[in-house]
Design an enzyme around this catalytic site. Structure first.
Site, mmCIF file in Angstrom:
data_model
loop_
_atom_site.group_PDB
_atom_site.id
_atom_site.type_symbol
_atom_site.label_atom_id
_atom_site.label_comp_id
_atom_site.label_asym_id
_atom_site.label_seq_id
_atom_site.Cartn_x
_atom_site.Cartn_y
_atom_site.Cartn_z
ATOM 1 N N ASN A 13 0.871 -1.179 0.000
ATOM 2 C CA ASN A 13 0.000 0.000 0.000
ATOM 3 C C ASN A 13 0.911 1.233 0.000
ATOM 4 O OD1 ASN A 13 -1.772 2.068 0.481
ATOM 5 N ND2 ASN A 13 -2.354 1.392 2.550
ATOM 6 N N LYS A 15 0.080 4.250 -0.266
ATOM 7 C CA LYS A 15 -0.557 5.448 0.314
ATOM 8 C C LYS A 15 -0.319 6.650 -0.619
ATOM 9 C CE LYS A 15 -0.126 3.230 4.759
ATOM 10 N NZ LYS A 15 0.007 3.313 6.205
ATOM 11 N N HIS A 99 -9.344 1.223 4.916
ATOM 12 C CA HIS A 99 -8.082 1.375 5.638
ATOM 13 C C HIS A 99 -8.302 2.283 6.842
ATOM 14 C CE1 HIS A 99 -3.978 2.518 6.589
ATOM 15 N NE2 HIS A 99 -3.595 1.424 5.955
ATOM 16 N N GLU A 101 -6.709 4.659 7.938
ATOM 17 C CA GLU A 101 -6.517 6.092 7.652
ATOM 18 C C GLU A 101 -7.782 6.683 7.030
ATOM 19 O OE1 GLU A 101 -2.845 5.561 5.534
ATOM 20 O OE2 GLU A 101 -1.913 4.945 7.414
ATOM 21 N N GLU A 169 -5.117 -4.889 10.510
ATOM 22 C CA GLU A 169 -4.078 -3.894 10.736
ATOM 23 C C GLU A 169 -4.359 -3.162 12.049
ATOM 24 O OE1 GLU A 169 -2.066 -2.701 6.777
ATOM 25 O OE2 GLU A 169 -3.764 -1.387 7.082
ATOM 26 N N GLY A 175 2.965 2.140 10.855
ATOM 27 C CA GLY A 175 3.977 3.193 10.751
ATOM 28 C C GLY A 175 4.701 3.503 12.051
ATOM 29 N N SER A 214 3.692 -2.295 10.264
ATOM 30 C CA SER A 214 5.135 -2.398 10.521
ATOM 31 C C SER A 214 5.749 -3.737 10.107
ATOM 32 C CB SER A 214 5.438 -2.103 11.992
ATOM 33 O OG SER A 214 5.108 -0.740 12.281
HETATM 34 P P1 13P Z 1 3.320 0.301 7.619
HETATM 35 O O1 13P Z 1 3.799 -1.000 6.992
HETATM 36 O O2 13P Z 1 4.085 1.483 7.131
HETATM 37 O O3 13P Z 1 3.254 0.171 9.096
HETATM 38 O O4 13P Z 1 1.820 0.542 7.113
HETATM 39 C C1 13P Z 1 0.903 -0.481 7.187
HETATM 40 C C2 13P Z 1 -0.298 -0.094 6.417
HETATM 41 O O5 13P Z 1 -1.027 0.814 6.788
HETATM 42 C C3 13P Z 1 -0.579 -0.837 5.183
HETATM 43 O O6 13P Z 1 -1.861 -0.602 4.723
#
Ligand code: 13P
Length: 253
Positions: A13, A15, A99, A101, A169, A175, A214
């Site tokens: 992803n 983003k 997601h 976010e 997740e 992150g 992560s």
């Molecule tokens: P990270 O791997 O950067 O922690 O992000 C995970 C994520 O949100 C994937 O959709």
């Protein structure tokens, strides 16, 4: 092939990262996706929608490409939105939905995510439906309850292995460099599997459940080895070809 017989999926992803020049990262991923890796694991890259067309043309059938969101309507007066059919038209075969976010910044509800997943199915896309608890919810001992209700509310009726993937997740792991321990991942994935098989019977056993938050080359083997973990949804590490491939290589003997 994982021990449960499902073909693992490692999905990146991206983003809101990447410009036209980022096609070089995809090229690196393509050139490192050796035959042994391809026979062990499916790869998917979800770049920003601006790069979808270029990426799908480049990736051909070797690596799947997907979107990061889609509107629940096919078309209409929704300024700035993109429909599942439009993603498909650009060569996407997957779309990430719900997601954390988007749940946080766009206040997406389970109902809305469910409607989006239905729209994705109508467009012929596989929806990756994301669920996961916040730190506060985990600390309050509510992680399982939250994840169960998100799975129940966001995954549409009639889901099958062909049109649905679920991604767990934990919000606090995204992150941050933090990950749940293997036992916690196993507990949540077993719960998700249970909800899916309770509701969809046999079809529920074939729906892949990804872990995200992560994931790095250094922890991929342990996380991917957990029961009912059928792949990874990778954020930051998917922007670096060597790291993304390193995670996929967790599936090599
Ligand atoms: P990270 O791997 O950067 O922690 O992000 C995970 C994520 O949100 C994937 O959709």
């Amino acid at each position: 092939m994982a021990r449960d017989g499902l073909r693992p999926l490692v999905a990146g992803n991206w983003k809101m990262n990447g410009l036209k020049s980022s096609v070089s990262v995809l090229d690196e991923i393509l050139s490192g996706y050796s035959d042994d890796l391809a026979s062990a694991v499916e790869l998917l890259v979800c770049p920003p929608v601006t790069l979808l067309h270029a990426f799908s043309g480049r990736a051909g059938s070797a690596i799947a490409v997907g979107g990061q969101d889609a509107h629940q309507s096919v078309s209409g007066a929704y300024t700035g939105s993109v429909s599942a059919e439009m993603l498909s038209d650009l060569g996407a075969t997957y779309v990430i939905l719900g997601h954390s976010e988007r749940r946080a910044h766009h206040r997406e509800s389970d109902d809305e995510i469910c409607a989006k997943a239905e729209a994705a199915r109508h467009a012929g896309l596989t929806a990756i439906v994301c669920v996961g608890e916040t730190r506060e919810e985990r600390e309050a001992g509510r992680a399982l309850e939250i994840v169960a209700s998100q799975v129940d509310g966001s995954v549409p009726d009639g889901a099958t292995a062909h049109d649905t993937v679920v991604a767990y997740e934990p919000v606090w792991a995204i992150g941050t460099g933090l990950t749940p321990d293997a036992a916690d991942v196993a507990e949540v994935h077993a719960l998700i599997r249970h909800r899916l098989t309770d509701r969809f019977d046999e079809a529920g056993t074939g729906i892949r459940i990804l872990y995200g938050g992560s994931v790095k080359p250094q922890n991929a083997r342990e996380l991917m080895g957990v029961a009912d973990v059928n792949g990874a949804l990778v954020g930051g590490a998917s922007l670096v070809a060597a790291d993304f491939l390193g995670i996929a290589r967790a599936y090599l003997p």
